[in-house]
Design a protein around this motif. Sequence first.
Motif, PDB file in Angstrom:
ATOM      1  N   GLU A 125       0.816  -1.149  -0.070  1.00  0.00           N
ATOM      2  CA  GLU A 125      -0.072  -0.030   0.116  1.00  0.00           C
ATOM      3  C   GLU A 125       0.939   1.301  -0.117  1.00  0.00           C
ATOM      4  O   GLU A 125       0.485   2.228  -0.667  1.00  0.00           O
ATOM      5  CB  GLU A 125      -0.892  -0.053   1.166  1.00  0.00           C
ATOM      6  CG  GLU A 125      -2.214  -1.084   0.964  1.00  0.00           C
ATOM      7  CD  GLU A 125      -3.466  -0.754   1.576  1.00  0.00           C
ATOM      8  OE1 GLU A 125      -4.273  -1.231   0.952  1.00  0.00           O
ATOM      9  OE2 GLU A 125      -3.476  -0.081   2.600  1.00  0.00           O
ATOM     10  N   ARG A 149      -8.379  -2.472  -2.088  1.00  0.00           N
ATOM     11  CA  ARG A 149      -7.326  -2.609  -1.171  1.00  0.00           C
ATOM     12  C   ARG A 149      -6.046  -3.757  -1.705  1.00  0.00           C
ATOM     13  O   ARG A 149      -6.693  -4.474  -2.651  1.00  0.00           O
ATOM     14  CB  ARG A 149      -7.921  -3.177   0.121  1.00  0.00           C
ATOM     15  CG  ARG A 149      -9.111  -4.189   0.053  1.00  0.00           C
ATOM     16  CD  ARG A 149      -8.614  -5.427   0.755  1.00  0.00           C
ATOM     17  NE  ARG A 149      -8.114  -6.508  -0.101  1.00  0.00           N
ATOM     18  CZ  ARG A 149      -8.533  -7.965   0.352  1.00  0.00           C
ATOM     19  NH1 ARG A 149      -9.247  -8.270   1.408  1.00  0.00           N
ATOM     20  NH2 ARG A 149      -7.919  -8.571  -0.475  1.00  0.00           N
ATOM     21  N   ASN A 194     -11.976   5.484   2.541  1.00  0.00           N
ATOM     22  CA  ASN A 194     -10.407   5.189   2.230  1.00  0.00           C
ATOM     23  C   ASN A 194     -10.102   4.614   3.475  1.00  0.00           C
ATOM     24  O   ASN A 194      -9.057   3.678   3.484  1.00  0.00           O
ATOM     25  CB  ASN A 194      -9.976   6.401   1.843  1.00  0.00           C
ATOM     26  CG  ASN A 194      -8.222   6.289   1.697  1.00  0.00           C
ATOM     27  OD1 ASN A 194      -8.053   5.433   0.777  1.00  0.00           O
ATOM     28  ND2 ASN A 194      -7.746   6.834   2.491  1.00  0.00           N
ATOM     29  N   GLN A 195     -10.314   5.292   4.465  1.00  0.00           N
ATOM     30  CA  GLN A 195      -9.702   4.914   6.111  1.00  0.00           C
ATOM     31  C   GLN A 195     -10.508   3.599   6.270  1.00  0.00           C
ATOM     32  O   GLN A 195      -9.424   2.812   6.688  1.00  0.00           O
ATOM     33  CB  GLN A 195     -10.239   5.950   7.118  1.00  0.00           C
ATOM     34  CG  GLN A 195      -9.896   5.742   8.544  1.00  0.00           C
ATOM     35  CD  GLN A 195     -10.579   6.448   9.345  1.00  0.00           C
ATOM     36  OE1 GLN A 195     -11.558   6.709   9.053  1.00  0.00           O
ATOM     37  NE2 GLN A 195      -9.885   6.727  10.578  1.00  0.00           N
ATOM     38  N   ARG A 241      -8.205   0.895   4.273  1.00  0.00           N
ATOM     39  CA  ARG A 241      -6.883   0.701   4.774  1.00  0.00           C
ATOM     40  C   ARG A 241      -6.793  -0.075   5.956  1.00  0.00           C
ATOM     41  O   ARG A 241      -5.827  -0.958   5.949  1.00  0.00           O
ATOM     42  CB  ARG A 241      -6.125   2.105   5.097  1.00  0.00           C
ATOM     43  CG  ARG A 241      -6.178   3.140   3.762  1.00  0.00           C
ATOM     44  CD  ARG A 241      -5.094   2.956   2.776  1.00  0.00           C
ATOM     45  NE  ARG A 241      -5.449   1.867   2.115  1.00  0.00           N
ATOM     46  CZ  ARG A 241      -6.594   1.690   0.949  1.00  0.00           C
ATOM     47  NH1 ARG A 241      -7.242   2.664   0.774  1.00  0.00           N
ATOM     48  NH2 ARG A 241      -6.613   0.665   0.159  1.00  0.00           N
ATOM     49  N   ALA A 242      -7.665   0.046   6.846  1.00  0.00           N
ATOM     50  CA  ALA A 242      -7.831  -0.679   7.964  1.00  0.00           C
ATOM     51  C   ALA A 242      -8.233  -2.066   7.671  1.00  0.00           C
ATOM     52  O   ALA A 242      -7.735  -2.991   8.212  1.00  0.00           O
ATOM     53  CB  ALA A 242      -8.672  -0.112   8.833  1.00  0.00           C
ATOM     54  N   ALA A 268      -2.468   1.979   9.939  1.00  0.00           N
ATOM     55  CA  ALA A 268      -3.439   2.031   8.767  1.00  0.00           C
ATOM     56  C   ALA A 268      -4.682   2.582   8.926  1.00  0.00           C
ATOM     57  O   ALA A 268      -5.131   3.468   8.027  1.00  0.00           O
ATOM     58  CB  ALA A 268      -3.544   0.577   8.323  1.00  0.00           C
ATOM     59  N   LEU A 269      -5.148   2.654  10.210  1.00  0.00           N
ATOM     60  CA  LEU A 269      -6.436   3.245  10.522  1.00  0.00           C
ATOM     61  C   LEU A 269      -6.435   4.632  10.767  1.00  0.00           C
ATOM     62  O   LEU A 269      -7.110   5.370  10.357  1.00  0.00           O
ATOM     63  CB  LEU A 269      -6.970   2.503  11.740  1.00  0.00           C
ATOM     64  CG  LEU A 269      -8.383   2.968  12.550  1.00  0.00           C
ATOM     65  CD1 LEU A 269      -9.391   2.972  11.420  1.00  0.00           C
ATOM     66  CD2 LEU A 269      -8.668   2.085  13.521  1.00  0.00           C
ATOM     67  N   PRO A 313      -3.928   6.844   7.406  1.00  0.00           N
ATOM     68  CA  PRO A 313      -4.174   6.144   6.058  1.00  0.00           C
ATOM     69  C   PRO A 313      -3.702   6.523   4.994  1.00  0.00           C
ATOM     70  O   PRO A 313      -3.482   8.059   4.957  1.00  0.00           O
ATOM     71  CB  PRO A 313      -5.684   5.772   6.056  1.00  0.00           C
ATOM     72  CG  PRO A 313      -6.399   7.076   6.880  1.00  0.00           C
ATOM     73  CD  PRO A 313      -5.150   7.210   7.952  1.00  0.00           C
ATOM     74  N   THR A 326      -3.637   8.387   1.561  1.00  0.00           N
ATOM     75  CA  THR A 326      -4.746   8.940   0.994  1.00  0.00           C
ATOM     76  C   THR A 326      -4.432   9.093  -0.721  1.00  0.00           C
ATOM     77  O   THR A 326      -5.176   9.875  -1.438  1.00  0.00           O
ATOM     78  CB  THR A 326      -4.802  10.465   1.320  1.00  0.00           C
ATOM     79  OG1 THR A 326      -3.808  10.976   1.212  1.00  0.00           O
ATOM     80  CG2 THR A 326      -5.086  10.312   2.852  1.00  0.00           C
TER      81      THR A 326
END
Length: 375
Positions: free
Chosen positions: A136, A156, A270-271, A274-275, A362-363, A366, A368
């Motif tokens: 990522e 993801r 998006n957040q 990533r989580a 990640a959370l 994140p 962007t």
Amino acid sequence: MNPLQISANDSVEDVISKTSSARAWLNTDGEDTGLKPNAIILRMSAHIPGDSPAVKDVFEPAFKRLAVMTKGAIGVEGFWSGSLHKERDGIDALINNLTDMCPVYSAWDANAFPAAQSLSLPFIFPSAEVATAVSEALYHEYFKKDFEANKILMGRLVATSEYNLFSREPITCLKDLLGKKIACSDGMELDIYQALGAIPVGCSTPEAKKRFANNEVAAVSISDSAAYTAGIYKDALYRTSANLVRVNLEYGLSHHFWNKLTPELKIIFNQWLRALAQAGAQLFYGLAGARARVAFQDAGMQFIDITEAEIKQWQAKLTGVETQFSQKIQALGYPAKAMIEAIHGSTKHYGDYSANQLFDDALHHPFTNITPLDE
């Protein structure tokens, strides 16, 4: 390797102790998971069964978390077992608005995704969660161009745990591989098993299951959790751990869905993505993998660990794979040297993180630039 990352043969208790952040995020007990009447619905589809740990332990709890994060503005409907489209037809399904998010694995098409094959180079990542963070982190600079050339966005990226060999006959050394048909991913894994003297057969997981059950291949190279989910382990008597390779299993995202979101919802979504990537790496490939190993042992499967001296021979056989790959994609116009150096550098950086730190990062911080927030 950081001892607080998930390793190849961790027990269930070990993995649980290392993944408190991801498990807490997926626990929405007592929270409002209801949807608004005008909620935007994300259609997620995949070839995996609806009763698999990936669905029950990761996706479905994460869908509830998305409802909480968006205050009911986004809901998810899952379509499993290939009910919307065939496993390899994900790109067309996204473009044609048949689904909103689904597998578009780079491991299925090396020609479409040449740069992403670098994420399956042998012996480079210590854990699935580190490999996921690296993929990522480097997506925007090195991998985005290939995926978006297919008119899709990235949902993801998640790396698997290390692939093991599941076989009917024991595989303990190189000579046991010579001339044997091995079901594996397309792309880099084909190159790896060719270099080791085997006959690689590029397969999706459903294809590998069928070929192994029909004795068309001698072994399947796959993660523990996927071997359990697909039932491949039922036909295997041996599991050989060489920690050769892991692959990246990307889920694409449709423009149709993304363009429905307000700017605020794009940031939150998006957040969540990533989580979700870290949760998938840690709880499907990590925790479900540990539970799978218990099932393998209960079924009487024999575990084989390649000796250190033997591994050195495998490594020697594979020294040219990275060089050949680099030369090949350099000729295609990719910055091969810079990309591979970046992968090694990013791996070293994230190698100091625990699994919990990787999830929290990640959370709360994140990336962007994976899915363009300003589209």
